[in-house]
Design an enzyme around this catalytic site. Structure first.
Site, PDB file in Angstrom:
ATOM      1  N   GLU A  83       0.720  -1.074  -0.052  1.00 51.08           N
ATOM      2  CA  GLU A  83       0.056  -0.013   0.065  1.00 51.08           C
ATOM      3  C   GLU A  83       0.892   1.108  -0.045  1.00 51.08           C
ATOM      4  O   GLU A  83       0.379   2.413   0.502  1.00 51.08           O
ATOM      5  CB  GLU A  83      -0.880  -0.076   1.096  1.00 51.08           C
ATOM      6  CG  GLU A  83      -0.370  -0.463   2.536  1.00 51.08           C
ATOM      7  CD  GLU A  83      -1.559  -0.730   3.666  1.00 51.08           C
ATOM      8  OE1 GLU A  83      -2.358   0.273   3.657  1.00 51.08           O
ATOM      9  OE2 GLU A  83      -1.737  -1.876   4.252  1.00 51.08           O
ATOM     10  N   CYS A 120      -4.003  -3.773   3.806  1.00 57.99           N
ATOM     11  CA  CYS A 120      -3.071  -4.850   4.527  1.00 57.99           C
ATOM     12  C   CYS A 120      -3.343  -6.254   4.346  1.00 57.99           C
ATOM     13  O   CYS A 120      -2.512  -7.134   4.681  1.00 57.99           O
ATOM     14  CB  CYS A 120      -2.963  -4.475   6.330  1.00 57.99           C
ATOM     15  SG  CYS A 120      -2.496  -2.825   6.782  1.00 57.99           S
ATOM     16  N   HIS A 244      -3.486 -10.111  11.860  1.00 57.77           N
ATOM     17  CA  HIS A 244      -2.944  -8.960  11.418  1.00 57.77           C
ATOM     18  C   HIS A 244      -2.688  -7.933  12.609  1.00 57.77           C
ATOM     19  O   HIS A 244      -3.524  -7.846  13.539  1.00 57.77           O
ATOM     20  CB  HIS A 244      -3.858  -8.222  10.378  1.00 57.77           C
ATOM     21  CG  HIS A 244      -3.471  -6.722  10.023  1.00 57.77           C
ATOM     22  ND1 HIS A 244      -2.009  -6.649   9.636  1.00 57.77           N
ATOM     23  CD2 HIS A 244      -4.235  -5.630  10.425  1.00 57.77           C
ATOM     24  CE1 HIS A 244      -2.068  -5.270   9.510  1.00 57.77           C
ATOM     25  NE2 HIS A 244      -3.326  -4.754   9.904  1.00 57.77           N
TER      26      HIS A 244
HETATM   27  N1  COA Z   1       0.252   3.224  30.351  1.00 65.81           N
HETATM   28  C1  COA Z   1      -0.548   2.216  29.879  1.00 65.81           C
HETATM   29  N2  COA Z   1      -1.628   2.348  28.930  1.00 65.81           N
HETATM   30  C2  COA Z   1      -1.557   3.671  28.027  1.00 65.81           C
HETATM   31  C3  COA Z   1      -0.988   4.600  28.596  1.00 65.81           C
HETATM   32  C4  COA Z   1      -0.031   4.522  29.831  1.00 65.81           C
HETATM   33  N3  COA Z   1       0.748   5.408  30.337  1.00 65.81           N
HETATM   34  N4  COA Z   1      -1.106   5.898  27.732  1.00 65.81           N
HETATM   35  C5  COA Z   1      -1.944   5.434  26.915  1.00 65.81           C
HETATM   36  N5  COA Z   1      -2.406   4.266  27.055  1.00 65.81           N
HETATM   37  C6  COA Z   1      -3.135   3.222  26.377  1.00 65.81           C
HETATM   38  C7  COA Z   1      -4.689   4.143  25.909  1.00 65.81           C
HETATM   39  O1  COA Z   1      -5.470   3.987  27.030  1.00 65.81           O
HETATM   40  C8  COA Z   1      -4.986   3.399  24.543  1.00 65.81           C
HETATM   41  O2  COA Z   1      -5.381   1.908  24.983  1.00 65.81           O
HETATM   42  P1  COA Z   1      -6.926   1.621  24.846  1.00 65.81           P
HETATM   43  O3  COA Z   1      -7.165   1.816  23.294  1.00 65.81           O
HETATM   44  O4  COA Z   1      -7.082   0.266  25.090  1.00 65.81           O
HETATM   45  O5  COA Z   1      -7.880   2.559  25.440  1.00 65.81           O
HETATM   46  C9  COA Z   1      -3.603   2.989  24.186  1.00 65.81           C
HETATM   47  O6  COA Z   1      -2.564   3.212  25.009  1.00 65.81           O
HETATM   48  C10 COA Z   1      -3.249   4.324  23.016  1.00 65.81           C
HETATM   49  O7  COA Z   1      -3.349   5.371  23.338  1.00 65.81           O
HETATM   50  P2  COA Z   1      -4.304   6.388  22.696  1.00 65.81           P
HETATM   51  O8  COA Z   1      -4.206   7.637  23.518  1.00 65.81           O
HETATM   52  O9  COA Z   1      -5.467   5.843  22.259  1.00 65.81           O
HETATM   53  O10 COA Z   1      -3.334   6.617  21.435  1.00 65.81           O
HETATM   54  P3  COA Z   1      -3.703   7.330  19.964  1.00 65.81           P
HETATM   55  O11 COA Z   1      -4.612   8.450  20.252  1.00 65.81           O
HETATM   56  O12 COA Z   1      -1.979   7.973  19.689  1.00 65.81           O
HETATM   57  O13 COA Z   1      -4.225   6.570  18.925  1.00 65.81           O
HETATM   58  C11 COA Z   1      -4.226   4.538  17.420  1.00 65.81           C
HETATM   59  C12 COA Z   1      -3.748   5.091  18.923  1.00 65.81           C
HETATM   60  C13 COA Z   1      -3.832   3.228  17.329  1.00 65.81           C
HETATM   61  C14 COA Z   1      -5.667   4.894  17.132  1.00 65.81           C
HETATM   62  C15 COA Z   1      -3.273   5.503  16.591  1.00 65.81           C
HETATM   63  O14 COA Z   1      -2.036   5.218  16.649  1.00 65.81           O
HETATM   64  C16 COA Z   1      -3.529   5.103  14.974  1.00 65.81           C
HETATM   65  O15 COA Z   1      -4.530   6.022  14.279  1.00 65.81           O
HETATM   66  N6  COA Z   1      -2.915   4.289  14.238  1.00 65.81           N
HETATM   67  C17 COA Z   1      -3.116   3.839  12.959  1.00 65.81           C
HETATM   68  C18 COA Z   1      -4.202   3.217  12.586  1.00 65.81           C
HETATM   69  C19 COA Z   1      -4.191   1.721  13.056  1.00 65.81           C
HETATM   70  O16 COA Z   1      -3.253   1.254  12.973  1.00 65.81           O
HETATM   71  N7  COA Z   1      -5.720   1.152  13.045  1.00 65.81           N
HETATM   72  C20 COA Z   1      -5.590  -0.273  13.434  1.00 65.81           C
HETATM   73  C21 COA Z   1      -6.556  -0.908  12.483  1.00 65.81           C
HETATM   74  S1  COA Z   1      -5.606  -1.770  10.980  1.00 65.81           S
END
Ligand code: COA
Length: 445
Positions: A83, A120, A244
């Site tokens: 991709e 993916c 995945h």
């Molecule tokens: N200790 C433990 N856990 C922690 C933490 C800490 N100090 N700080 C944050 N976290 C956890 C959050 O609670 C969250 O877990 P949850 O989803 O179970 O609630 C996780 O860590 C991620 O934190 P968050 O603040 O939600 O991260 P983010 O706003 O950066 O977003 C994604 C995370 C995955 C949505 C983002 O990285 C993304 O858009 N990724 C690309 C898309 C993707 O990969 N999608 C997957 C489907 S293919």
């Protein structure tokens, strides 16, 4: 029926490493726990200045061909799943074949080449295409090379920046495969979704939180579809379930759903009923909301149980080992999860011949596919031939400032010149642009 599947695999990681808790989190003023505990990630792999999807794919393919003693005449197809393509017309597989042509006797003139796109899940689709070509008897005794290669980079400041990665997985798909044979039973869950897309742009537009929900929904549908053809699936049927893995925390969310589905209506559900009750059935609730609330409470209880935790640490956790250290490789991710699982089996001296894997692929946009695989006699030799640990250990550990520079180097809208961080050593490298804006490569001894 002829057994068809994955005969051999090779992996090529981007040669740079970004330490997420130590380097990235402090620079972003975030708690390292977000990476290590929340997302389940330690590091991301990045491509050095002279690496890209072509070099990583060609390097993985060359290692595979050399190790298996193959020549171009042995390869009837090269399918690249990606991709991160940089051309709307000329497929990445032609560049990869061009690289390989330059180092082998003979050439790939009579090899059918293509490119597969569906986020993916495309690597899994390319394996499917190759299997169908073999089963149709059109391969003339030749094998297919399927290469999943990606530079999973997000715009700086996008939440996806936390889950980047870069690398390639090359797989030889053949009759009588040494590693795993694919079942012809498979399940699909597919809907028109806008969770992650790149409409004529290099870096994705992502609705990250929604993408997590779409992943889970499509997986649920694929599971139901698989069971409609293969019958009930139970925990004892599979040694590992490689999913995945855009980040290991995603799989941690998917696993309780898988386990609930696996034990529903089985004696395991009966055994658990004393402690957490029976699984809520939708027909017994007045509204969907009430049902979802009950499911969510049941799942919270389920994940606390020792039965669930044992299943998770046996069937799921081992699949996440490589992803934790390299980040998201998009099309390659589920294929890394398969390798992770088999490496765990090899290291723990688990006998796997005849054992089964439940492979669960997902592509945004969105489609999930789930199928079983049976492990074959040569699996251990194949897994032990990989040098992934050496590759991971040799990566150059970049600072945050170096990360910003290398991100700029790979950003097509920027013109950033910078010295390479590592030295190429017997591998294909990107050398610059040609007169028609094509990318050019050579083999660096
Ligand atoms: N200790 C433990 N856990 C922690 C933490 C800490 N100090 N700080 C944050 N976290 C956890 C959050 O609670 C969250 O877990 P949850 O989803 O179970 O609630 C996780 O860590 C991620 O934190 P968050 O603040 O939600 O991260 P983010 O706003 O950066 O977003 C994604 C995370 C995955 C949505 C983002 O990285 C993304 O858009 N990724 C690309 C898309 C993707 O990969 N999608 C997957 C489907 S293919």
């Amino acid at each position: 029926m002829t057994k068809v599947g994955i005969d051999a695999v090779e992996i090529w990681t981007g040669k740079l490493k970004l330490d997420l808790p130590e380097t990235f989190a402090p620079a972003k003023d975030e708690d390292p726990g977000k990476y290590t505990k929340g997302l389940g990630l330690e590091a991301s792999s990045f491509p050095d200045t002279y690496e890209d999807i072509v070099t990583m794919a060609a390097n993985a393919a060359k290692r595979l061909m050399d190790r298996k003693g193959l020549t171009p005449d042995d390869i009837g197809r090269i399918d690249v799943a990606t991709e991160s393509a940089f051309d709307h017309s000329k497929p990445v597989s032609t560049y990869v074949a061009g690289c390989l042509d330059s180092v082998y006797e003979g050439d790939f003139t009579h090899t059918n080449k293509g490119e597969r796109k569906f986020a993916c899940v495309a690597g899994t689709q390319a394996i499917d295409d190759t299997i169908n070509w073999i089963l149709a008897g059109r391969n003339r005794g030749r094998a297919g090379l399927v290469i999943a290669t990606d530079t999973a980079l997000y715009a700086r400041g996008d939440p996806g920046e936390a889950t980047q990665g870069a690398g390639a997985v090359a797989m030889l798909v053949d009759e009588d495969p040494a590693m795993t044979a694919l079942s012809l039973d498979q399940g699909f869950g597919s809907k028109d979704e806008t969770d992650f897309l790149k409409p004529n742009q290099q870096f994705p537009s992502v609705d990250g939180k929604r993408s997590v929900q779409v992943y889970l929904s499509r997986m649920r549908e694929a599971w139901a579809d698989l069971e409609s053809v293969a019958g009930r699936i139970e925990p004892v049927d599979f040694a590992y379930a490689p999913f995945h893995t855009p980040f290991p925390g995603m799989v941690r969310k998917a696993a309780p759903l898988a386990y609930r589905r696996l034990v529903r209506g089985t004696s395991v559900e009966d055994d658990l009923a004393d402690r957490i009750g029976r699984q809520p059935r939708e027909a017994k609730f007045d509204t969907r909301e009430d049902y979802e609330e009950a499911i969510s409470a049941y799942m919270d209880d389920l994940t606390e149980l020792v039965e669930y935790q044992e299943w998770y640490s046996g069937a799921i956790e081992p699949t996440l080992d490589i992803a934790r250290r390299v980040g998201n490789w998009y099309t390659g991710s589920v294929h890394l999860a398969r390798v992770s699982a088999l490496r765990h089996a090899a290291r723990s001296n688990t006998e796997m011949i005849g054992g089964r894997l439940l492979i669960a692929s997902y592509g945004s946009g969105a489609q999930a596919e789930i199928h079983p695989e049976t492990v074959r006699e040569g699996w251990k030799d194949e897994i032990e031939a990989l040098n992934i640990d050496g590759q991971l250990a040799r990566r150059y550990d970049i600072s945050y400032e170096e990360y910003e520079t290398i991100h700029d180097v790979h950003d097509y809208d920027k013109d950033t010149e910078v010295e390479k961080f590592t030295d190429p050593d017997g591998e294909f490298v990107f050398t610059g642009w040609g007169r028609m804006n094509e990318r050019q490569y050579e083999y660096a001894e």
